[in-house]
Design a protein around this motif. Sequence first.
Motif, mmCIF file in Angstrom:
data_model
loop_
_atom_site.group_PDB
_atom_site.id
_atom_site.type_symbol
_atom_site.label_atom_id
_atom_site.label_comp_id
_atom_site.label_asym_id
_atom_site.label_seq_id
_atom_site.Cartn_x
_atom_site.Cartn_y
_atom_site.Cartn_z
ATOM 1 N N ILE A 110 45.819 74.070 20.061
ATOM 2 C CA ILE A 110 45.264 74.077 18.864
ATOM 3 C C ILE A 110 45.530 74.894 17.149
ATOM 4 O O ILE A 110 45.285 73.802 16.838
ATOM 5 N N TYR A 111 45.912 75.772 18.010
ATOM 6 C CA TYR A 111 46.525 76.578 16.762
ATOM 7 C C TYR A 111 48.203 77.481 17.680
ATOM 8 O O TYR A 111 47.923 78.245 17.334
ATOM 9 N N PRO A 112 49.423 76.016 17.251
ATOM 10 C CA PRO A 112 50.409 76.709 18.705
ATOM 11 C C PRO A 112 51.040 77.976 17.724
ATOM 12 O O PRO A 112 51.778 78.606 18.142
ATOM 13 N N ASP A 113 51.077 78.471 15.995
ATOM 14 C CA ASP A 113 51.348 79.716 15.915
ATOM 15 C C ASP A 113 50.050 80.877 15.223
ATOM 16 O O ASP A 113 50.930 81.637 15.168
ATOM 17 N N ALA A 114 49.258 80.802 16.490
ATOM 18 C CA ALA A 114 48.738 81.525 16.101
ATOM 19 C C ALA A 114 48.892 82.966 17.321
ATOM 20 O O ALA A 114 49.725 82.499 18.017
ATOM 21 N N GLN A 115 48.467 84.199 16.887
ATOM 22 C CA GLN A 115 49.375 85.185 17.394
ATOM 23 C C GLN A 115 48.240 86.027 17.861
ATOM 24 O O GLN A 115 47.042 86.591 17.255
ATOM 25 N N LEU A 116 48.137 85.647 19.479
ATOM 26 C CA LEU A 116 46.845 86.549 20.336
ATOM 27 C C LEU A 116 46.695 87.656 20.903
ATOM 28 O O LEU A 116 48.266 87.857 21.201
ATOM 29 N N PRO A 117 46.455 88.542 20.656
ATOM 30 C CA PRO A 117 46.628 89.728 21.612
ATOM 31 C C PRO A 117 46.696 88.965 22.921
ATOM 32 O O PRO A 117 47.149 88.092 23.800
ATOM 33 N N THR A 118 46.862 89.886 23.763
ATOM 34 C CA THR A 118 47.006 89.690 25.497
ATOM 35 C C THR A 118 45.774 91.206 26.510
ATOM 36 O O THR A 118 45.559 91.894 25.770
ATOM 37 N N PHE A 119 45.058 89.857 27.303
ATOM 38 C CA PHE A 119 44.079 91.122 27.716
ATOM 39 C C PHE A 119 44.241 90.454 29.200
ATOM 40 O O PHE A 119 44.793 89.771 29.781
ATOM 41 N N GLN A 120 45.190 91.854 29.762
ATOM 42 C CA GLN A 120 45.413 91.796 31.456
ATOM 43 C C GLN A 120 44.679 92.618 31.906
ATOM 44 O O GLN A 120 44.443 93.206 32.005
ATOM 45 N N LEU A 121 44.212 91.506 33.221
ATOM 46 C CA LEU A 121 43.178 91.516 34.637
ATOM 47 C C LEU A 121 43.790 92.390 35.773
ATOM 48 O O LEU A 121 45.405 91.833 35.721
ATOM 49 N N GLU A 122 43.133 94.075 35.631
ATOM 50 C CA GLU A 122 43.888 94.443 36.123
ATOM 51 C C GLU A 122 43.040 94.624 37.450
ATOM 52 O O GLU A 122 43.360 95.133 38.384
ATOM 53 N N ASP A 123 42.203 94.497 37.673
ATOM 54 C CA ASP A 123 41.328 94.459 38.468
ATOM 55 C C ASP A 123 39.958 93.726 38.307
ATOM 56 O O ASP A 123 39.269 93.531 37.120
ATOM 57 N N ARG A 124 39.529 93.127 39.353
ATOM 58 C CA ARG A 124 38.259 92.605 39.172
ATOM 59 C C ARG A 124 37.342 92.214 40.679
ATOM 60 O O ARG A 124 38.080 92.401 41.676
ATOM 61 N N THR A 125 36.332 92.744 40.672
ATOM 62 C CA THR A 125 35.133 92.483 42.018
ATOM 63 C C THR A 125 34.448 91.547 41.298
ATOM 64 O O THR A 125 34.016 90.903 39.686
ATOM 65 N N ALA A 126 32.824 91.515 42.093
ATOM 66 C CA ALA A 126 31.831 90.673 41.770
ATOM 67 C C ALA A 126 31.070 91.339 40.312
ATOM 68 O O ALA A 126 31.032 90.035 39.522
ATOM 69 N N ASN A 127 30.948 92.097 40.133
ATOM 70 C CA ASN A 127 30.206 92.468 39.113
ATOM 71 C C ASN A 127 31.099 93.815 38.052
ATOM 72 O O ASN A 127 30.861 93.965 36.856
ATOM 73 N N GLU A 128 32.739 94.480 38.066
ATOM 74 C CA GLU A 128 33.291 94.974 37.515
ATOM 75 C C GLU A 128 34.345 94.403 37.425
ATOM 76 O O GLU A 128 35.050 93.674 37.975
ATOM 77 N N MET A 129 34.832 94.760 35.970
ATOM 78 C CA MET A 129 36.303 94.493 36.032
ATOM 79 C C MET A 129 37.435 95.369 34.754
ATOM 80 O O MET A 129 36.453 95.912 34.229
ATOM 81 N N THR A 130 38.574 95.375 34.906
ATOM 82 C CA THR A 130 38.974 96.262 33.789
ATOM 83 C C THR A 130 40.358 95.261 33.516
ATOM 84 O O THR A 130 41.258 94.852 34.421
ATOM 85 N N LEU A 131 40.248 95.714 31.938
ATOM 86 C CA LEU A 131 41.220 94.482 31.018
ATOM 87 C C LEU A 131 41.931 95.540 30.625
ATOM 88 O O LEU A 131 41.344 96.473 29.785
ATOM 89 N N VAL A 132 43.237 95.300 30.405
ATOM 90 C CA VAL A 132 44.210 95.912 28.992
ATOM 91 C C VAL A 132 44.230 95.080 28.002
ATOM 92 O O VAL A 132 44.929 94.050 28.615
ATOM 93 N N TYR A 133 44.170 95.795 27.387
ATOM 94 C CA TYR A 133 44.312 94.566 25.650
ATOM 95 C C TYR A 133 45.470 95.296 24.554
ATOM 96 O O TYR A 133 45.411 96.277 25.018
ATOM 97 N N LYS A 134 46.472 94.235 24.303
ATOM 98 C CA LYS A 134 47.403 94.678 24.305
ATOM 99 C C LYS A 134 47.638 93.740 22.430
ATOM 100 O O LYS A 134 47.255 92.597 23.003
ATOM 101 N N SER A 135 48.289 94.562 21.468
ATOM 102 C CA SER A 135 47.932 93.560 20.293
ATOM 103 C C SER A 135 48.708 94.832 19.334
ATOM 104 O O SER A 135 48.325 95.634 19.373
ATOM 105 N N ASP A 136 49.698 94.573 18.803
ATOM 106 C CA ASP A 136 50.254 95.307 16.427
ATOM 107 C C ASP A 136 48.769 95.273 15.897
ATOM 108 O O ASP A 136 49.057 96.597 15.626
ATOM 109 N N LYS A 137 48.142 94.606 16.411
ATOM 110 C CA LYS A 137 46.960 94.547 15.128
ATOM 111 C C LYS A 137 45.582 95.271 15.539
ATOM 112 O O LYS A 137 44.916 95.733 14.763
ATOM 113 N N ALA A 138 45.715 96.084 16.679
ATOM 114 C CA ALA A 138 44.813 96.829 16.729
ATOM 115 C C ALA A 138 43.432 96.831 16.612
ATOM 116 O O ALA A 138 42.064 97.311 15.797
ATOM 117 N N LEU A 139 43.265 95.210 16.892
ATOM 118 C CA LEU A 139 41.327 94.848 17.178
ATOM 119 C C LEU A 139 40.931 94.975 18.226
ATOM 120 O O LEU A 139 40.017 94.269 18.035
#
Length: 180
Positions: A110-139
Amino acid sequence: MKGLIFTEFLELVEEKFGLAMVDKIITQSQLPSGGIYTSVGTYEFSEMLQLLTHLSKHTDISKDDLLLVYSEHLFKALVRSHPNLVEHYEDPMSLLASIESHIHVEVQKIYPDAQLPTFQLEDRTANEMTLVYKSDKALYMLGMGLMQETFKLFKTPVEINFKKLNKAGTEVRFFIKKTL
Protein backbone atom coordinates in the motif's frame (compact mmCIF):
# COMPACT_ATOMS: atom_id res chain seq x y z
CA MET A 1 7.37 8.80 7.70
CA LYS A 2 4.06 8.35 5.93
CA GLY A 3 1.64 11.25 5.92
CA LEU A 4 -1.12 9.06 7.30
CA ILE A 5 0.74 9.04 10.62
CA PHE A 6 0.74 12.85 10.62
CA THR A 7 -2.85 13.35 9.46
CA GLU A 8 -4.19 10.92 12.06
CA PHE A 9 -2.03 12.48 14.78
CA LEU A 10 -3.33 15.98 14.04
CA GLU A 11 -6.88 14.62 13.90
CA LEU A 12 -6.39 13.15 17.37
CA VAL A 13 -4.92 16.41 18.69
CA GLU A 14 -7.92 18.34 17.36
CA GLU A 15 -10.35 15.78 18.79
CA LYS A 16 -8.77 15.70 22.26
CA PHE A 17 -7.30 19.20 22.67
CA GLY A 18 -8.98 21.40 20.07
CA LEU A 19 -8.08 23.12 16.82
CA ALA A 20 -6.23 25.88 18.68
CA MET A 21 -3.78 23.28 20.01
CA VAL A 22 -3.20 21.94 16.49
CA ASP A 23 -2.40 25.46 15.34
CA LYS A 24 -0.17 26.10 18.36
CA ILE A 25 2.01 23.00 17.94
CA ILE A 26 2.34 23.53 14.17
CA THR A 27 3.24 27.20 14.62
CA GLN A 28 5.84 26.46 17.30
CA SER A 29 7.52 23.73 15.26
CA GLN A 30 10.04 24.24 12.48
CA LEU A 31 8.34 22.14 9.83
CA PRO A 32 9.70 21.95 6.27
CA SER A 33 6.19 20.87 5.21
CA GLY A 34 4.63 23.89 6.89
CA GLY A 35 2.41 21.46 8.77
CA ILE A 36 0.49 20.59 5.62
CA TYR A 37 0.22 16.82 5.24
CA THR A 38 -1.48 14.39 2.91
CA SER A 39 -2.02 10.80 3.95
CA VAL A 40 -0.03 9.47 0.98
CA GLY A 41 2.88 11.90 1.29
CA THR A 42 6.17 11.18 3.01
CA TYR A 43 7.62 13.53 5.63
CA GLU A 44 10.61 13.74 7.91
CA PHE A 45 10.34 11.98 11.27
CA SER A 46 11.77 15.11 12.89
CA GLU A 47 8.48 16.86 12.14
CA MET A 48 6.51 14.28 14.14
CA LEU A 49 9.00 14.51 16.96
CA GLN A 50 8.58 18.29 17.12
CA LEU A 51 4.78 18.09 17.09
CA LEU A 52 4.79 15.42 19.79
CA THR A 53 7.28 17.35 21.94
CA HIS A 54 5.27 20.57 21.75
CA LEU A 55 2.03 18.75 22.52
CA SER A 56 3.65 17.12 25.54
CA LYS A 57 4.90 20.49 26.76
CA HIS A 58 1.48 22.15 26.44
CA THR A 59 -0.53 19.32 27.96
CA ASP A 60 1.89 18.15 30.67
CA ILE A 61 1.39 14.62 29.35
CA SER A 62 4.53 12.58 28.72
CA LYS A 63 5.42 11.72 25.13
CA ASP A 64 5.11 8.03 26.01
CA ASP A 65 1.57 8.50 27.35
CA LEU A 66 0.64 10.58 24.30
CA LEU A 67 1.91 7.78 22.05
CA LEU A 68 -0.28 5.28 23.91
CA VAL A 69 -3.34 7.50 23.41
CA TYR A 70 -2.39 8.02 19.78
CA SER A 71 -2.00 4.27 19.22
CA GLU A 72 -5.65 3.73 20.14
CA HIS A 73 -6.73 6.33 17.58
CA LEU A 74 -4.31 5.10 14.90
CA PHE A 75 -5.28 1.45 15.33
CA LYS A 76 -8.96 2.25 14.79
CA ALA A 77 -8.12 4.33 11.70
CA LEU A 78 -5.94 1.56 10.24
CA VAL A 79 -8.55 -1.14 10.83
CA ARG A 80 -11.25 1.11 9.37
CA SER A 81 -9.14 1.87 6.28
CA HIS A 82 -7.66 -1.60 5.80
CA PRO A 83 -9.91 -4.20 7.47
CA ASN A 84 -8.37 -6.93 5.31
CA LEU A 85 -5.18 -6.67 7.36
CA VAL A 86 -6.88 -8.12 10.44
CA GLU A 87 -10.15 -9.75 9.41
CA HIS A 88 -8.88 -13.26 8.70
CA TYR A 89 -7.10 -13.68 12.05
CA GLU A 90 -8.88 -15.62 14.75
CA ASP A 91 -6.79 -14.43 17.69
CA PRO A 92 -4.40 -11.61 18.59
CA MET A 93 -1.37 -13.87 19.07
CA SER A 94 -1.57 -15.04 15.47
CA LEU A 95 -1.90 -11.50 14.23
CA LEU A 96 1.13 -10.30 16.20
CA ALA A 97 3.17 -13.32 15.13
CA SER A 98 2.51 -12.35 11.50
CA ILE A 99 3.58 -8.70 11.69
CA GLU A 100 6.69 -9.26 9.57
CA SER A 101 5.41 -12.06 7.32
CA HIS A 102 1.99 -10.58 6.50
CA ILE A 103 1.04 -7.21 8.02
CA HIS A 104 4.19 -5.33 7.05
CA VAL A 105 4.29 -7.04 3.63
CA GLU A 106 0.77 -5.75 2.93
CA VAL A 107 1.58 -2.29 4.30
CA GLN A 108 4.59 -2.10 1.94
CA LYS A 109 2.26 -2.89 -0.98
CA ILE A 110 0.00 0.00 0.00
CA TYR A 111 2.83 2.38 0.98
CA PRO A 112 5.99 1.21 -0.84
CA ASP A 113 8.23 3.84 0.74
CA ALA A 114 6.98 3.31 4.30
CA GLN A 115 9.79 2.96 6.84
CA LEU A 116 8.49 0.31 9.19
CA PRO A 117 9.96 -1.00 12.42
CA THR A 118 10.76 -4.68 12.65
CA PHE A 119 9.22 -7.10 15.12
CA GLN A 120 11.26 -10.27 15.49
CA LEU A 121 9.37 -13.20 17.00
CA GLU A 122 11.68 -14.80 19.54
CA ASP A 123 9.36 -17.17 21.34
CA ARG A 124 5.72 -18.18 21.19
CA THR A 125 3.39 -20.52 23.04
CA ALA A 126 -0.40 -20.58 23.05
CA ASN A 127 -0.56 -17.88 25.75
CA GLU A 128 2.80 -16.10 25.68
CA MET A 129 5.00 -14.40 23.14
CA THR A 130 8.27 -12.50 23.05
CA LEU A 131 8.85 -9.94 20.29
CA VAL A 132 11.86 -7.70 19.72
CA TYR A 133 11.09 -4.27 18.29
CA LYS A 134 13.78 -2.48 16.30
CA SER A 135 13.51 1.01 14.84
CA ASP A 136 15.79 4.01 14.72
CA LYS A 137 12.72 6.12 15.58
CA ALA A 138 12.34 4.59 19.06
CA LEU A 139 8.52 4.70 18.97
CA TYR A 140 8.23 1.51 20.98
CA MET A 141 5.38 2.94 23.07
CA LEU A 142 3.36 3.39 19.89
CA GLY A 143 4.13 -0.25 19.09
CA MET A 144 3.08 -1.32 22.56
CA GLY A 145 -0.17 0.60 22.26
CA LEU A 146 -0.91 -0.99 18.88
CA MET A 147 -0.34 -4.41 20.45
CA GLN A 148 -2.74 -3.55 23.29
CA GLU A 149 -5.34 -2.42 20.76
CA THR A 150 -4.92 -5.71 18.89
CA PHE A 151 -5.89 -7.60 22.04
CA LYS A 152 -8.84 -5.25 22.63
CA LEU A 153 -10.06 -5.94 19.10
CA PHE A 154 -10.19 -9.64 19.93
CA LYS A 155 -11.62 -8.98 23.40
CA THR A 156 -8.69 -10.84 24.96
CA PRO A 157 -7.12 -9.66 28.22
CA VAL A 158 -3.36 -9.22 28.04
CA GLU A 159 -0.37 -8.16 30.05
CA ILE A 160 2.44 -6.55 28.06
CA ASN A 161 5.77 -5.71 29.62
CA PHE A 162 8.95 -4.56 27.97
CA LYS A 163 12.66 -4.19 28.52
CA LYS A 164 14.73 -1.66 26.62
CA LEU A 165 17.74 -3.35 25.07
CA ASN A 166 19.49 -0.02 24.69
CA LYS A 167 19.11 3.38 26.32
CA ALA A 168 17.70 5.04 23.21
CA GLY A 169 14.80 2.60 22.99
CA THR A 170 15.60 1.64 19.39
CA GLU A 171 15.58 -2.02 20.43
CA VAL A 172 13.00 -3.24 22.92
CA ARG A 173 11.93 -6.74 23.95
CA PHE A 174 8.20 -7.14 24.56
CA PHE A 175 6.82 -9.87 26.81
CA ILE A 176 3.21 -10.56 25.92
CA LYS A 177 0.99 -12.80 28.03
CA LYS A 178 -2.69 -13.55 27.68
CA THR A 179 -4.35 -13.16 31.06
CA LEU A 180 -7.18 -15.62 31.35
